[in-house]
Design a protein around this motif. Structure first.
Motif, mmCIF file in Angstrom:
data_model
loop_
_atom_site.group_PDB
_atom_site.id
_atom_site.type_symbol
_atom_site.label_atom_id
_atom_site.label_comp_id
_atom_site.label_asym_id
_atom_site.label_seq_id
_atom_site.Cartn_x
_atom_site.Cartn_y
_atom_site.Cartn_z
ATOM 1 N N THR A 195 -27.801 -36.694 44.715
ATOM 2 C CA THR A 195 -28.547 -37.950 44.673
ATOM 3 C C THR A 195 -28.006 -38.914 45.721
ATOM 4 N N GLU A 241 -29.781 -44.490 46.032
ATOM 5 C CA GLU A 241 -30.327 -44.507 44.672
ATOM 6 C C GLU A 241 -29.254 -44.874 43.647
ATOM 7 N N ALA A 264 -29.341 -32.814 41.386
ATOM 8 C CA ALA A 264 -29.813 -34.185 41.610
ATOM 9 C C ALA A 264 -29.880 -34.871 40.254
ATOM 10 N N MET A 295 -42.196 -36.032 44.074
ATOM 11 C CA MET A 295 -40.933 -36.683 44.476
ATOM 12 C C MET A 295 -40.210 -37.219 43.243
ATOM 13 N N LYS A 296 -38.971 -36.772 43.039
ATOM 14 C CA LYS A 296 -38.153 -37.292 41.931
ATOM 15 C C LYS A 296 -37.006 -38.104 42.514
ATOM 16 N N LYS A 297 -37.069 -39.410 42.291
ATOM 17 C CA LYS A 297 -36.014 -40.291 42.792
ATOM 18 C C LYS A 297 -35.765 -41.383 41.760
ATOM 19 N N CYS A 306 -35.382 -33.419 53.745
ATOM 20 C CA CYS A 306 -35.135 -34.613 52.949
ATOM 21 C C CYS A 306 -36.484 -35.239 52.635
ATOM 22 N N PRO A 327 -38.721 -41.892 50.610
ATOM 23 C CA PRO A 327 -39.449 -42.420 49.448
ATOM 24 C C PRO A 327 -40.892 -42.806 49.760
ATOM 25 N N LEU A 343 -30.582 -38.838 53.410
ATOM 26 C CA LEU A 343 -31.089 -38.881 52.045
ATOM 27 C C LEU A 343 -30.578 -37.677 51.253
ATOM 28 N N ASP A 344 -31.486 -36.819 50.800
ATOM 29 C CA ASP A 344 -31.108 -35.709 49.918
ATOM 30 C C ASP A 344 -31.087 -34.372 50.655
#
Lengths: 328, 328
Positions: A261, A265, A299, B1-3, B191, B194, B296-297
């Motif tokens: 993550t 965030e 995540a 998208m999971k954030k 990545c 968002p 980011l991820d």
């Protein structure tokens, strides 16, 4: 499975070799039996030893050093270390003031550290950490799981030991921090254990595991992803129900990422949690935000709250010099 | 998208609010125009300002504080900040000794910082960082990209400024570190920005992007994943070809994760890189391992090597106190 590895069997050995090379001023890695030790244990200080399966880095090896752990026993990924590792670590770092084992509450760790405690010919005690309020019993646990609050216990007891507290006093501080600490987290994705080669669990593209454990164990339920503020509010509800803080209580807020993550965030979660805690009359007096107790490449994130008093605050603020927690 | 987000439009504001709350002793966030500043700039010191799109955290805002940056200008995710942010940051933190902008070489950042440099009514200069040896020109760049070596420039110039070096001297140190630094990385996954809501690029389950950029831009080629040692060896080949170290050269080795790669694997990469460098007669005298310049991820990692001399070593070792880099 895409990972930076050479052979699955060599992951732990090569990773620990890199840890040693990168932090030779702080720690030394011993192999067969395997443990990570502080290069220069302090004579007359209670020796603090933790450990557990790897895959949670930087926990625990990243917290070996001045002001925190004297040694960390590293098992294979998500697998408890064995008593011979714990005994060798204890013999290696104790300096006459006894040994305190700090153990996350999982069946394997609990059994192995208990066995080492009984076999060890040095005065010793165990602090069992069980800060996860998500579930009472779980896949690998009788009783609550030990999760990201373990860092808080290790930091504060580490500072207490440096001040010269004896074994019984260090254990009392550790038990007190554990009682004052509660955690809970959610996962958006699974993690992949190298030796397994595939995701520990399946999860849909719009789902999260609410109350997940740090090995990907189930939590309370599977449900659609919600906005960050709604997730934070329910996590804090569970945490504060457990801690029952007095009005105006001072707390440490630890936002912990599970590995994948983004920090962006995690800070957003800290913002959401700060708002909710303020509205509930709780003062955030210290913060720690980052990926500290991870589940490989999972995540997700957890919140940890510790009720602080002036003594715990002073111990939290005390200098620490480890690979992954460092302040003066 | 999971954030962990509430609204896409609020990600940056809420994340910076969390950063401020968690590190109020070190930094202050200013909104509209948006920048992060050191709470207590030091009078008479050259003011160091960096910045860029967010999504690379902790770079740059996590490096604001004593011994490193005076301010960081934060754009939206992967989007350059604007000159008004840079001008406001400069006005806010300069104390009479001039302003040095440290800029990663991307078209947007370069244009905007150049514009701010020209508009600013304070003596100033720019250090342009272009450490990525993967490609000569790329999606967002004329010339080489600035990547994880930026941290090394910011740390060393930060220490130089604290010792009282003037603007021209600080710029000279920065340019020298940039020339002495080379980086290159690989990505296993994409990545997810968002605002876009989906992966920046597609990649197969057994593929990696060799030479990837920190926004997921293409590198040299797409190919099947190889063992860590083979990846490291080719990265170092490219890096050492660029740096051409003398036999017995002393270097800083920075293993940087792109966000979703476990620390365990980053230390394994350090082990592999250390072996190869030793075999090539290069001494690793300092190390930094962790997720510092992220995308980011994204799962993946880069290697950065900086040729060190006694002056640079002393500046690297000098105390630093920021949210994400901290030693004394």
């Amino acid at each position: 499975m895409k990972k930076f590895i050479n052979h699955v069997d060599q992951v732990l050995h090569e990773s620990l070799s890199g840890l040693q090379a990168a932090h030779a001023d702080i720690l030394t890695v011993h192999f067969d039996p395997t443990f990570v030790r502080r290069t220069a244990p302090r004579p007359g200080k209670v020796a603090l030893i933790s450990g557990g399966g790897t895959g949670h880095e930087p926990l625990h090896a990243g917290f070996v050093g001045k002001g925190m752990l004297d040694a960390a026993c590293t098992g294979q990924v998500f697998t408890s270390p064995t008593p011979d590792q714990m005994l060798a670590a204890a013999e290696s770092v104790h300096t006459g003031a006894g040994v305190l084992f700090i153990v996350k509450n999982y069946a394997g760790d609990s059994m192995n550290f208990q066995m080492a405690s009984e076999m060890l010919d040095i005065e010793n005690a165990i602090v069992m950490v069980n800060d996860d309020v998500a579930v009472q019993n779980s896949t690998h646990t009788t009783g609550r799981r030990g999760v990201a609050g373990t860092l808080v216990v290790e930091k504060i007891v580490g500072a207490a030991a440096e001040t010269g507290l004896d074994l019984a006093q260090c254990k009392a501080v550790g038990d007190r921090v554990n009682r004052a600490t509660a955690s809970m987290g959610v996962a958006f994705t699974s993690c992949t254990v190298p030796a397994a080669g595939r995701a520990t669990f399946d999860i849909d593209d719009d789902e999260m595991e609410f109350g997940v454990g740090i090995h990907g164990e189930p939590g309370r339920r599977r449900e659609p992803v919600r906005p960050a503020q709604a997730i934070v509010d329910e996590l804090l509800d569970c945490i504060l129900t457990d801690l029952n803080p007095a009005p105006g209580a001072n707390v440490l807020l630890h936002v912990n990422g599970f590995g994948a993550t983004p920090l962006m965030e995690l800070y957003l979660l800290h913002h959401c949690a700060g708002k909710t805690l303020a509205a509930r009359g709780v003062n955030v007096v210290r913060s720690l935000v980052g990926n500290y107790t991870t589940a490989l490449d999972m995540a997700g994130a957890s919140l940890t709250v510790t009720l602080m008093d002036p003594e715990l605050l002073q111990l939290w603020d005390a200098p620490v010099r480890t690979a992954s927690l460092n302040w003066s």
